[in-house]
Motif scaffolding. Structure first.
Motif, PDB file in Angstrom:
ATOM      1  N   ALA A 101      -9.019   4.822  -0.524  1.00 30.51           N
ATOM      2  CA  ALA A 101      -8.304   5.473  -1.760  1.00 30.51           C
ATOM      3  C   ALA A 101     -10.265   5.735  -2.678  1.00 30.51           C
ATOM      4  O   ALA A 101      -9.937   6.957  -3.137  1.00 30.51           O
ATOM      5  CB  ALA A 101      -8.673   4.185  -3.200  1.00 30.51           C
ATOM      6  N   TYR A 123      -9.444   4.970  -7.111  1.00 30.32           N
ATOM      7  CA  TYR A 123     -10.180   6.072  -7.131  1.00 30.32           C
ATOM      8  C   TYR A 123     -10.344   6.668  -8.751  1.00 30.32           C
ATOM      9  O   TYR A 123     -11.572   7.965  -7.803  1.00 30.32           O
ATOM     10  CB  TYR A 123      -8.188   6.445  -7.481  1.00 30.32           C
ATOM     11  N   SER A 161      -5.737   0.254  -8.016  1.00 30.34           N
ATOM     12  CA  SER A 161      -6.156   1.821  -7.102  1.00 30.34           C
ATOM     13  C   SER A 161      -6.214   2.350  -8.552  1.00 30.34           C
ATOM     14  O   SER A 161      -7.459   3.418  -7.949  1.00 30.34           O
ATOM     15  CB  SER A 161      -5.212   1.820  -6.605  1.00 30.34           C
ATOM     16  N   GLN A 162      -6.686   2.880  -9.718  1.00 31.39           N
ATOM     17  CA  GLN A 162      -6.513   3.679 -10.041  1.00 31.39           C
ATOM     18  C   GLN A 162      -8.104   3.832 -10.434  1.00 31.39           C
ATOM     19  O   GLN A 162      -8.665   4.658 -11.126  1.00 31.39           O
ATOM     20  CB  GLN A 162      -5.357   3.338 -11.517  1.00 31.39           C
ATOM     21  N   LEU A 176      -3.513  -2.820   2.160  1.00 29.17           N
ATOM     22  CA  LEU A 176      -4.705  -3.740   1.074  1.00 29.17           C
ATOM     23  C   LEU A 176      -4.932  -4.557   1.901  1.00 29.17           C
ATOM     24  O   LEU A 176      -4.677  -5.918   2.535  1.00 29.17           O
ATOM     25  CB  LEU A 176      -3.008  -4.431  -0.271  1.00 29.17           C
ATOM     26  N   ALA A 218       0.944  -1.352  -0.071  1.00 34.42           N
ATOM     27  CA  ALA A 218       0.052   0.119   0.041  1.00 34.42           C
ATOM     28  C   ALA A 218       0.843   1.468  -0.020  1.00 34.42           C
ATOM     29  O   ALA A 218       0.661   2.721  -1.193  1.00 34.42           O
ATOM     30  CB  ALA A 218      -0.891  -0.130   1.618  1.00 34.42           C
ATOM     31  N   HIS A 263      -6.762  -0.452   2.056  1.00 37.20           N
ATOM     32  CA  HIS A 263      -6.723   0.490   1.210  1.00 37.20           C
ATOM     33  C   HIS A 263      -7.546   1.097   0.032  1.00 37.20           C
ATOM     34  O   HIS A 263      -7.486   2.348  -0.578  1.00 37.20           O
ATOM     35  CB  HIS A 263      -5.618  -0.107   0.832  1.00 37.20           C
ATOM     36  N   MET A 264      -8.774  -0.056  -0.526  1.00 40.79           N
ATOM     37  CA  MET A 264      -9.281   0.617  -1.292  1.00 40.79           C
ATOM     38  C   MET A 264     -10.084   1.710  -1.609  1.00 40.79           C
ATOM     39  O   MET A 264     -11.593   3.036  -1.374  1.00 40.79           O
ATOM     40  CB  MET A 264      -9.782  -0.681  -2.436  1.00 40.79           C
ATOM     41  N   VAL A 284       2.379   1.427  -3.385  1.00 41.97           N
ATOM     42  CA  VAL A 284       1.351   2.424  -4.206  1.00 41.97           C
ATOM     43  C   VAL A 284       1.202   3.670  -4.419  1.00 41.97           C
ATOM     44  O   VAL A 284       1.005   4.557  -5.007  1.00 41.97           O
ATOM     45  CB  VAL A 284       0.097   1.334  -4.285  1.00 41.97           C
ATOM     46  N   GLY A 302       0.991   5.562  -9.585  1.00 43.83           N
ATOM     47  CA  GLY A 302       0.029   5.127  -8.162  1.00 43.83           C
ATOM     48  C   GLY A 302      -1.312   6.275  -7.257  1.00 43.83           C
ATOM     49  O   GLY A 302      -2.157   5.728  -7.189  1.00 43.83           O
TER      50      GLY A 302
END
Length: 568
Positions: free
Chosen positions: A458, A550, A546-547, A450, A371, A454-455, A374, A380
């Motif tokens: 984000a 986001y 992650s992108q 993660l 994480a 994390h997500m 990233v 990222g």
């Protein structure tokens, strides 16, 4: 206790317990008393160190005795900056500081010697500041002579030089050659009449600290050069080179190739910023005068147990009626100079808050380290990257602020308005108040690992950024935000073009190959940075996900109605 938070939001904490009740203060700019403005010591000695080991306390004592012995009767201040040491250097120094008479600044992430020197110098109270390496390769007994010479001749700098005819130097031949070549390059690029910029023994004036140090950007390899080049460009060019005694203790005679490349890269960057972009001149407008001689009372909200880490004498627990409050997020560890570095910006009455980068330690579980990789990657991290790596000092209008130093009145107004930490900076901007981001200190915290935590983080961050972009009609968008949206958008466009076939196929394939290459480079960088093949393998797919998260969060924030986002 904390004020209750709405679902999905993190409210600013409201803490009412107090440590030291005092009388009601006056305005910040007029608050100094005799206790607030102690007389300056003649000299502050800044000692940067990384993993100093068992000898660090004794080495600091040697430096202290050598300097004080040459300046009898003068007050000498010593600041030791632990640059993210991962041995017990910080603990040894913090334990010794009371009886050794030293100040200690520690932060949890190694950010480079240049960063450590800047942090220490900006915290210094001396009329003169000396830089001394902790390893004692250079004899610290030269410092009093440097100070006396600088005073007598009205110098801006008195610096050590291996090429002074009276220097006594035991130095590997390869380093002599590399050093000579580097100095010739510096003469050509910066027109510095200095034969040796890199010796870790320097004395400079208070004027240089106040006017030059806040502008500096190099954190690792070429800080000495940047200090001298920018100072000379601003008119602080009275520099004299003096002899040193150097007993180089490195076991080997080679010059590390990575250090050489890093130094050359930093040198080119300094030239570009100084001669082409004029970055340093433009950044001077953010220097709104120094409040370093005034020590306003600061209430520490959240994490009073961290007060022992802070190098600031006017702390009290909670919002006790002082001029400023320092809000510390749960689980966060402040750098020793967190409050000290923030206070000077409040000399400008328009400044309401100061926020800083949140650095992450390099140790932890595999999920946590991936994480971090990233978040710190250019590919990222996107707009979140500025939260996790020091950037440049600037005014900001949109930035999450779980930890911040604020004017107490603005803090209470934000509480009354129900503003959470994600919205605080944007709300202050809407109210016509200024928030400053400074990279000269930091907060350390472990980011959510993660995968799901994390997500979730984000998505929350992107959603808040999208909502602010909608309210400001795009005014809050930055290059970092575009960077966070562009790579995946380009990859999706490439996939669509490949599926469409025909003449569009080559362009689509090129976009996909470029995206895959960027992911591969990002993974290699992560593996090298964390010295872990597993992180290098896991980071690229984590970047892709992650992108995507986001982008979804950002679009969600833009699409939501004002009423639905007000409490988030």
């Amino acid at each position: 206790m904390e004020a209750p938070a709405t679902a999905g939001a993190s409210r600013l904490p409201r803490i009412v317990a107090v440590r030291v009740p005092t009388a009601s203060p006056g305005p910040l700019v007029a608050a100094a008393s005799a206790a607030d403005a102690p007389p300056r010591p003649l000299l502050t000695v800044v000692v940067p160190v990384y993993n100093g080991g068992d000898q660090i306390v004794e080495n600091v004592n040697v430096i202290q005795r050598a300097v004080a012995g040459g300046l009898p009767g003068e007050e000498i201040e010593v600041i030791v900056v632990s640059d993210g040491s991962i041995d017990d250097t910080a603990e040894r120094l913090l334990e010794a500081r009371s009886h050794a008479g030293i100040r200690v600044i520690h932060y949890d992430r190694n950010l480079g010697k240049g960063y450590a020197v800047k942090v220490g110098a900006l915290a210094a109270r001396g009329t003169w500041v000396a830089l001394v390496d902790a390893d004692l390769d250079l004899d610290p007994a030269a410092v009093p002579v440097y100070v006396q010479t600088a005073q007598r001749e009205g110098l801006d700098f008195a610096i050590g030089s291996k090429r002074h005819p009276d220097s006594v130097v035991h130095y590997p031949r390869s380093r002599r050659i590399a050093s000579w070549l580097y100095q010739q390059l510096n003469r050509l690029l910066f027109r510095l009449d200095v034969r040796d910029t890199q010796v870790g023994l320097k004395v400079f004036s208070r004027r240089v600290v106040d006017d030059v140090l806040p502008l500096l950007l190099v954190k690792r390899f070429a800080f000495d050069l940047e200090l001298l080049a920018v100072a000379a460009a601003l008119g602080y060019d009275r520099i004299r080179e003096l002899p040193v005694r150097l007993d180089y203790r490195f076991a080997g005679s080679g010059v590390g190739s990575l250090a050489v490349v890093g130094a050359l890269f930093d040198t080119a960057a300094i030239f570009y910023r100084l001669r082409i972009l004029r970055t340093y001149e433009r950044k001077r407008r953010l220097l709104r005068g120094s409040a370093s001689e005034r020590l306003p009372r600061v209430g520490l909200i959240g994490g009073w147990e961290s007060a022992a880490l802070l190098d600031y004498p006017q702390l009290e627990e909670g919002d006790a009626g002082g001029e400023l409050v320092a809000v510390l997020a749960h689980g966060a560890r402040p750098a020793g100079n967190w409050v000290t570095a923030a206070v000077p910006f409040f000399a400008d009455p328009k400044v309401a808050a100061v926020v800083v980068p949140t650095v992450a330690p390099l140790r932890g579980s595999l999920g946590t380290r991936v994480a971090v990789a990233v978040l710190e990657s250019r590919l990222g991290g996107g707009s979140r990257r500025s939260l996790y790596l020091p950037g440049n000092v600037r005014e900001i209008a949109d930035h999450p602020a779980e930890s911040a130093v604020l004017r107490a009145d603005d803090y209470r107004a934000a509480l009354a308005a129900g503003v959470d930490d994600e919205r605080l900076v944007a709300w202050l901007a809407e109210e016509g108040r200024i928030t400053i981001y400074t990279p000269d200190t930091s907060i350390s915290t472990v980011p959510p690992p993660l995968v799901r935590p994390h997500m979730r983080a984000a998505f929350k961050h992107a959603r808040a950024r999208g909502a602010t972009a909608r309210r400001t009609y795009g005014g809050s968008l930055s290059g970092a935000t575009a960077l966070s949206l562009l790579p995946l958008t380009a990859a999706l466009a490439g996939a669509a073009l490949v599926l469409a076939g025909g003449v569009a196929y080559p362009l689509g394939l090129a976009l996909l190959v470029a995206y895959a290459a960027a992911l591969g480079i990002s993974g290699i960088h992560a593996a090298a940075r964390f010295r872990s093949l597993a992180i290098g393998v896991l980071e690229p797919p984590a970047v892709v996900v992650s992108q995507a998260v986001y982008v979804c969060g950002f679009v969600r924030g833009i699409a939501e109605r004002r009423g639905r986002t007000r409490s988030t």
